[in-house]
Design a protein around this motif. Structure first.
Motif, PDB file in Angstrom:
ATOM      1  N   ASP A 543       0.855  -1.176   0.000  1.00  0.00           N
ATOM      2  CA  ASP A 543       0.000   0.000   0.000  1.00  0.00           C
ATOM      3  C   ASP A 543       0.896   1.234   0.000  1.00  0.00           C
ATOM      4  O   ASP A 543       1.513   1.578   1.004  1.00  0.00           O
ATOM      5  CB  ASP A 543      -0.902  -0.004   1.235  1.00  0.00           C
ATOM      6  CG  ASP A 543      -1.867   1.189   1.244  1.00  0.00           C
ATOM      7  OD1 ASP A 543      -1.912   1.916   0.230  1.00  0.00           O
ATOM      8  OD2 ASP A 543      -2.558   1.383   2.259  1.00  0.00           O
ATOM      9  N   THR A 544       0.994   1.899  -1.128  1.00  0.00           N
ATOM     10  CA  THR A 544       1.885   3.053  -1.254  1.00  0.00           C
ATOM     11  C   THR A 544       1.267   4.313  -0.667  1.00  0.00           C
ATOM     12  O   THR A 544       1.960   5.307  -0.478  1.00  0.00           O
ATOM     13  CB  THR A 544       2.211   3.320  -2.734  1.00  0.00           C
ATOM     14  OG1 THR A 544       1.004   3.680  -3.423  1.00  0.00           O
ATOM     15  CG2 THR A 544       2.821   2.085  -3.376  1.00  0.00           C
ATOM     16  N   GLY A 545      -0.037   4.278  -0.393  1.00  0.00           N
ATOM     17  CA  GLY A 545      -0.711   5.470   0.103  1.00  0.00           C
ATOM     18  C   GLY A 545      -0.978   6.496  -0.981  1.00  0.00           C
ATOM     19  O   GLY A 545      -1.429   7.604  -0.706  1.00  0.00           O
ATOM     20  N   VAL A 546      -0.696   6.130  -2.220  1.00  0.00           N
ATOM     21  CA  VAL A 546      -0.870   7.043  -3.358  1.00  0.00           C
ATOM     22  C   VAL A 546      -1.689   6.336  -4.430  1.00  0.00           C
ATOM     23  O   VAL A 546      -1.421   5.180  -4.764  1.00  0.00           O
ATOM     24  CB  VAL A 546       0.495   7.472  -3.935  1.00  0.00           C
ATOM     25  CG1 VAL A 546       0.308   8.381  -5.143  1.00  0.00           C
ATOM     26  CG2 VAL A 546       1.331   8.163  -2.875  1.00  0.00           C
ATOM     27  N   THR A 547      -2.684   7.012  -4.971  1.00  0.00           N
ATOM     28  CA  THR A 547      -3.523   6.444  -6.030  1.00  0.00           C
ATOM     29  C   THR A 547      -3.739   7.468  -7.131  1.00  0.00           C
ATOM     30  O   THR A 547      -3.631   8.680  -6.903  1.00  0.00           O
ATOM     31  CB  THR A 547      -4.894   6.003  -5.480  1.00  0.00           C
ATOM     32  OG1 THR A 547      -5.529   7.143  -4.878  1.00  0.00           O
ATOM     33  CG2 THR A 547      -4.746   4.890  -4.459  1.00  0.00           C
ATOM     34  N   ILE A 548      -4.064   6.971  -8.331  1.00  0.00           N
ATOM     35  CA  ILE A 548      -4.371   7.845  -9.464  1.00  0.00           C
ATOM     36  C   ILE A 548      -5.872   7.799  -9.720  1.00  0.00           C
ATOM     37  O   ILE A 548      -6.446   6.734  -9.956  1.00  0.00           O
ATOM     38  CB  ILE A 548      -3.605   7.406 -10.724  1.00  0.00           C
ATOM     39  CG1 ILE A 548      -2.092   7.507 -10.486  1.00  0.00           C
ATOM     40  CG2 ILE A 548      -4.003   8.268 -11.921  1.00  0.00           C
ATOM     41  CD1 ILE A 548      -1.251   7.032 -11.663  1.00  0.00           C
ATOM     42  N   ASN A 549      -6.497   8.951  -9.662  1.00  0.00           N
ATOM     43  CA  ASN A 549      -7.922   9.076  -9.954  1.00  0.00           C
ATOM     44  C   ASN A 549      -8.075   9.160 -11.474  1.00  0.00           C
ATOM     45  O   ASN A 549      -7.828  10.197 -12.084  1.00  0.00           O
ATOM     46  CB  ASN A 549      -8.487  10.329  -9.285  1.00  0.00           C
ATOM     47  CG  ASN A 549      -9.995  10.422  -9.402  1.00  0.00           C
ATOM     48  OD1 ASN A 549     -10.579   9.972 -10.392  1.00  0.00           O
ATOM     49  ND2 ASN A 549     -10.631  11.028  -8.412  1.00  0.00           N
TER      50      ASN A 549
END
Length: 723
Positions: A543-549
């Motif tokens: 879980d990188t804590g970063v996502t792309i919307n």
């Protein structure tokens, strides 16, 4: 792995260590820097005169330490450079025997530093204290008339060498080991016992990065010895998937690397070398292939290349770049059959010694910084020629004596009658062609400047220059890596050296990325093998804590271009996605996405603003540098400390939101330039601060960026105390 003990300078009675507190060691000086108390120690002197004295306890036959400790020159240069940053008016002099300027990081460092300090060849025999002003007095020679001149200094820093650890005697006795005459395990007479391994400074004086490398390699050998390693030569039920490695390069170092990896059991592709007959069960050469693109991440790289006009692609788990630099033969502005290169001279001594003339001169450093490889060959070849009755002179600006054997060779050459001459700049040496050979006229660095030394030789040996080819930039771009200021591969970032890169699974070996010889190449290959056999590539989801919307993503590919770790890849629809195995969660992509499509659970603008408290200063501290410096430090009531993954998260949006929330001051504290794991942290944070400061009406004192290393708690305390 017993480490080392610093040499006790009290053993050199002529330095009178007990007579002045202004005479300190590099270890004490480092503590002053660490605790931010150097100014107090110098009693507020605005332009202090400071001397660094090299080889204290090293290269000293009288006390039995006739070896080079390898690290002292680098330590003094770094400390001198840091001192100039703290006080640009400081006047610094380094007294030295031969500065050991080895490696691209040290070369560029020395080049810049030498323009701002004084360098004096020769180490003082005695240090006295002036009873009237308590300043230190060092006697040197005036080269104009060779008179003795006394200079006074506000402080002298003794660059003490390494000795075997104080516990080494007890350890070797307990284990039944026999160290060499110096107390280390780096010479033939050292006898380790069965099932005992030696690494780091127990083996030989070395720096931190090399000691860490040695430790990893040794651990890997222990794993193999105990039968705990994975066998990559077989694949099937109950065994590991055979790991695939691609070696990129066009020369002998790439071939050696590929052969070694194949022998370890990796399925290896060698791309760029046309060498018939080197294939094996695990090794597949593709000599005529040119690489067009490299995509993917660790454990799933895809290489696209072109061969015979056709495009090919294949996958691999890891990539090793073994490209080689150019070797350019150097010569004066005239040609002569009496001038040859270093390798040609070695070949002549080995195959046709009778044709070697009697008068030989080897000129080092003349066409650029010398390389340890050529310096070592100069010593070895001079000894061969001298043993055959030849007269040999080695002329150098700095005589490199890397590794323990280097000093032994240097001493042996001196004892056998090899002449060593020094010069300060290439302008001090004049090369001319004569009817019988070559004439050299030089101003010797230890003689009056009015005296010229004249040497006639029948053979002049000039080492080649090592230069980065112009296509290194393109090769680096294909790997989504960067080059250094000299044009070589792999920028000198302490977080990734010696063989690693910012991208997991991409490694560098050989002279294309740093100054290496055959032994170094072997060490680098062994370290990569250790990395691969001890770190699983099929890691569980992270879980990188970063996502792309995806709904907000404009497909501008900014994130793809700027990610230093290559963790953002493109799917079949050319949309970016984050590969967790390769992501370091630095949040550079979050800070730079123009569409605000990359989101963070913890470090979004709103969440970071909530960390700010009204009427209090806030310190945003990098978790790998300033945050560690803050541990154990008591924070003032008016200051709040916030841990962030990297200062590259701090763009103008976050800074403004923090100010609007009511912060009295914002301090962004991160790594020093060149020490950020994500490469861009310091630069991005400093850029954001500059942008905020340009806003009309902005109070510049309210937003600052400052680098703080993990070992600088004193500096951290000083900064927050003034918040």
């Amino acid at each position: 792995a017993t480490g080392f003990s610093p040499f006790d300078p009290q053993k050199i009675g002529s330095y009178h260590m007990d007579q002045s507190q202004k005479l300190i060691t590099t270890a004490t000086f480092n503590s002053l820097l660490k605790n931010d108390t150097l100014g107090d120690y110098l009693a507020g002197e605005p332009a202090p005169e400071i001397a660094f004295i090299q080889c204290v306890g090293s290269r000293n036959r009288k006390i039995g330490n006739d070896y080079c400790s390898q690290v002292c020159c680098k330590i003094s240069m770094r400390q001198a450079n840091k001192l100039l940053h703290i006080n640009p008016d400081a006047r610094i002099t380094i007294f030295y025997m031969d500065l050991q300027v080895i490696g691209k990081e040290v070369r560029s460092f020395y080049k810049n530093l030498s323009q701002n300090i004084a360098l004096v060849q020769g180490v003082p025999a005695e240090i006295l204290t002036n009873p009237e002003n308590q300043k230190l007095k060092i006697v040197t020679e005036n080269r104009e008339d060779m008179s003795r001149v006394a200079r006074e200094f506000d402080m002298a820093v003794l660059s003490v060498g390494m000795e075997p650890s104080e516990t080494m005697t007890e350890t070797t006795a307990m284990l039944g080991l026999v160290p060499d005459s110096w107390g280390f395990f780096n010479a033939g007479e050292a006898l380790p016992a069965e099932d005992v391994y030696v690494c780091g400074c127990a083996r030989t004086p070395t720096d931190i990065l090399s000691a860490m490398q040695d430790g990893r390699i040794t651990a890997g050998k222990v794993i193999d010895e105990l039968g705990l390693s994975v066998d990559y030569s077989v694949a099937g039920e109950g065994s590991a998937k055979q790991m695939t490695v691609a070696v990129l390069g066009e020369g002998g170092q790439a071939v050696a690397t590929a052969k070694a990896m194949a022998a370890y059991g990796y399925k290896t592709s060698l791309i760029g070398v046309d060498a018939p007959g080197i294939g094996s069960t695990n090794l597949s050469p593709m000599g005529d292939a040119s690489i067009m693109q490299v995509s993917g991440t660790v454990g799933n790289f895809k290489i696209y290349c072109e061969s015979d006009g056709k495009r090919h692609d294949f996958s691999c788990d890891a990539i090793i770049a073994a490209y080689e630099p150019d070797r350019v033969d150097m010569h004066p502005d005239f040609s002569s059959e009496n001038i040859i290169g270093t390798e040609a001279f070695s070949a002549l001594l080995s195959t046709d010694l009778d044709k070697c003339p009697n008068e030989i001169a080897i000129l080092l450093d003349y066409y650029g910084p010398e390389r340890k490889q050529w310096a070592r060959m100069a010593l070895e070849d001079a000894l061969k020629a001298k043993s055959a009755g030849k007269n040999v002179s080695i002329i150098a600006n700095k005589m490199l004596v890397h590794k323990a054997e280097g000093q032994r060779l240097y001493d042996k050459a001196r004892k056998q009658g090899v002449t060593f001459l020094r010069y300060e700049t290439p302008g001090d040496v004049r090369i001319e062609k004569t009817d019988s050979g070559i004439a050299l006229t030089l101003k010797e660095a230890t003689l009056p400047s009015s005296i010229d030394i004249h040497i006639e030789c029948a053979l002049l040996v000039l080492p080649p220059a090592i230069e980065a080819p112009a296509d290194f930039a393109q090769k680096a771009a294909v790997l989504r890596e960067r080059i250094d200021m000299e044009g070589f591969l792999q920028s000198p970032n302490a977080r990734h050296r010696l063989v690693k890169s910012p991208r997991r699974g991409i490694f560098f070996v050989g002279a294309g990325h740093d100054e290496t010889d055959f032994d170094d190449l072997k060490q680098e290959i062994e370290e990569i093998h250790t990395f691969l056999k001890t770190q699983a590539l099929d890691m569980p989801d992270v879980d990188t804590g970063v996502t792309i919307n995806e709904k907000m993503c404009a497909q501008c590919l900014t994130c793809y271009r700027i990610c230093p770790h290559g963790a953002i890849i493109l799917n079949e629809k050319m949309k970016p996605r984050i590969e967790p195995d390769a992501c370091f969660s630095c949040h550079l992509c979050v800070a730079n996405c123009p569409a605000y499509a990359i989101e963070s659970e913890t470090y979004a603008k709103t969440e970071m603003a909530e960390m700010v408290e009204k009427d209090r200063a806030v310190v945003f501290a990098c978790e790998r540098s300033a945050w560690l410096a803050a541990s154990g430090t008591s924070m003032p009531e008016n200051v709040k400390l916030v841990k962030i993954p990297c200062t590259c998260r701090m763009n103008i949006d976050v800074i403004l939101k923090a100010l609007l929330k009511g912060a009295t001051k914002i301090i962004i504290a991160g790594c020093y330039e060149g020490n950020c794991r994500s490469m861009e942290g310091a630069r991005e944070a400093a850029l954001g601060v500059r942008q905020v400061r340009k806003i009309p009406g902005m109070d510049e004192t309210k937003v600052v960026f400052t680098p703080i290393a993990a070992n600088e708690p004193g500096k951290f305390s000083r900064i927050v105390s003034k918040a």
